[in-house]
Design an enzyme around this catalytic site. Structure first.
Site, mmCIF file in Angstrom:
data_model
loop_
_atom_site.group_PDB
_atom_site.id
_atom_site.type_symbol
_atom_site.label_atom_id
_atom_site.label_comp_id
_atom_site.label_asym_id
_atom_site.label_seq_id
_atom_site.Cartn_x
_atom_site.Cartn_y
_atom_site.Cartn_z
ATOM 1 N N PRO A 102 -0.139 -19.110 1.434
ATOM 2 C CA PRO A 102 -1.019 -20.267 1.261
ATOM 3 C C PRO A 102 -0.256 -21.550 0.936
ATOM 4 O O PRO A 102 0.863 -21.518 0.429
ATOM 5 C CB PRO A 102 -1.936 -19.865 0.105
ATOM 6 C CG PRO A 102 -1.257 -18.747 -0.588
ATOM 7 C CD PRO A 102 -0.429 -18.053 0.464
ATOM 8 N N ASP A 111 -12.834 -35.660 18.537
ATOM 9 C CA ASP A 111 -14.019 -36.166 17.857
ATOM 10 C C ASP A 111 -14.714 -37.220 18.725
ATOM 11 O O ASP A 111 -14.272 -37.475 19.851
ATOM 12 C CB ASP A 111 -13.594 -36.722 16.490
ATOM 13 C CG ASP A 111 -12.664 -37.926 16.611
ATOM 14 O OD1 ASP A 111 -12.591 -38.564 17.673
ATOM 15 O OD2 ASP A 111 -11.987 -38.233 15.606
#
Lengths: 153, 153, 153, 153
Positions: free
Chosen positions: D59, D16
């Site tokens: 999941p 970032d």
């Protein structure tokens, strides 16, 4: 010119509800290829190139890609990356992604060598690709070879 | 043809260590634009188009983009998306990302209408774009309707 | 404390081959919520907070999440984000993602106010959350105001 | 239990504007670790497990992570992934990301074995982890070993 080859497993997280690679993910893999190519050529990681040359990045100015064969999660592919041409402050990269021997994706990038520039609006400006970087890709050798060839003729 | 416009805040997670948008993220935003454009035209979400037309997706076959002005996190931009041409089973989309009035990124996509095909290798094949979808973007029928309306008046 | 609410369309690119949100994408949406929350409180974009307070970021030190109901592409959801507690140089954020009235995902973040520090190894160090930022969320001053109001009544 | 180890270069696209890993990217790398772990154990790619066991995915229902030391682009790290416990239809995974010998990130996942279920709302339901999968992680062997040990005593 130097070629960087990398084997890659297509991951679950690369794929979309159609079960095939979500196309923006290819570009992230190609970007990784460009960075690895510079490291192979110069022996410097991108972060060390940034330090050494006061470079901020090599942002994209132009990109083209053809998606020929889709890939699914679990597929093993190979990416070949190479610089096809250096200009003054920009350069051309080509990536080819193969599934076995078949060309599945092809991508052509034009990128710019970019440095910090406090004076400019965005704080960034393009700059000449350092001679040392250019030569690391075989620039000098080629020119020398060309010159020798000329002398011989 | 129909245009879809969307305001977008450039987020921290869109940006790279140079502080500007990491280019693959633009393509994700453009993809969202293409999907929204279809929804605006047909009144159907992509997932409902998938159900209704037994469509699996609209994968990319060709893409080109120019990155003219970089954007930083916190920038507010606007994306305009439109289909510029329909072919038989494929179509052309253009996205333009503006910072204020300035064109910052431009992207041209060729995509293919794709359906499930158990017979083929990857389980996918291209198919004709349904007449109803094509017309929703302002094709023949709408014009006809307009013309009829005119005659009646 | 201040709450930030944001409606969100789950996009094709958020989802995996099971057709539901690929879980790391939730965290990107939550991160966007945290940033928006600070902007709502302080009136400053993150990039302007970075300038004003010489802050580099608010990196995560701890995160927990529960995924209760999956979401599919095309789903419209709503995210509620709020700071539940400020410590000296860190703070707690809670995000709740709703599908209609049902809580679908819940996430708890601990983040640290981080500034540039050339002396330290990674070039980063934690620092006290500026008083002005803390107060913007309705800290001490607001409570005082509430208490005064009570006394008056 | 089985451990899967993978060396990883932190890439530019993982990071970032603070120059360190954007935290949601860690989760994508950990997810890749979980998938690789199953492949190491069963000898089956996830896509082949999906076919063989009519599984749709695994999941996440719960996740916790601690971010101890940040990593920057160019860093070489190693991820260790292992299943720490199997329940009936769910299981616990632990990932540890090391920079050299230092633990930099630690993540604990609870995931659910999920199959297609046309009857249910989302088209998905949990199911018992197949015996063959469970055993592939050393379940059977361990039991056998325990039994032998018992006989010997």
């Amino acid at each position: 010119m130097l070629v960087y080859r990398r084997k890659l497993r297509i991951e679950w997280g690369d794929c979309d509800p159609a079960g095939i690679v979500y196309f923006p993910r290819y570009f992230q893999h190609f970007d990784t290829g460009t960075v690895a190519l510079f490291e192979k050529a110069t022996g410097l990681k991108k972060i060390d190139m940034a330090d050494k040359f006061e470079m901020v990045g090599i942002p994209m100015v132009n990109i083209r890609a053809r998606f020929i064969i889709p890939s699914r999660y679990g597929d093993d592919v190979e990416i070949e990356s190479q610089i096809t041409e250096f200009h003054r402050s920009s350069f051309e990269v080509r990536h080819q992604l193969f599934r076995g021997k078949e060309l599945a994706v092809e991508c052509f990038e034009t990128r710019v060598w970019t440095v910090r520039d406090e004076a400019s609006a965005g704080g960034l400006k393009s700059a000449e690709v350092p001679e040392r970087v250019r030569e690391a890709f075989g620039g000098k050798e080629k020119k020398t070879a060309a010159r020798s060839a000329k002398k011989k003729s």
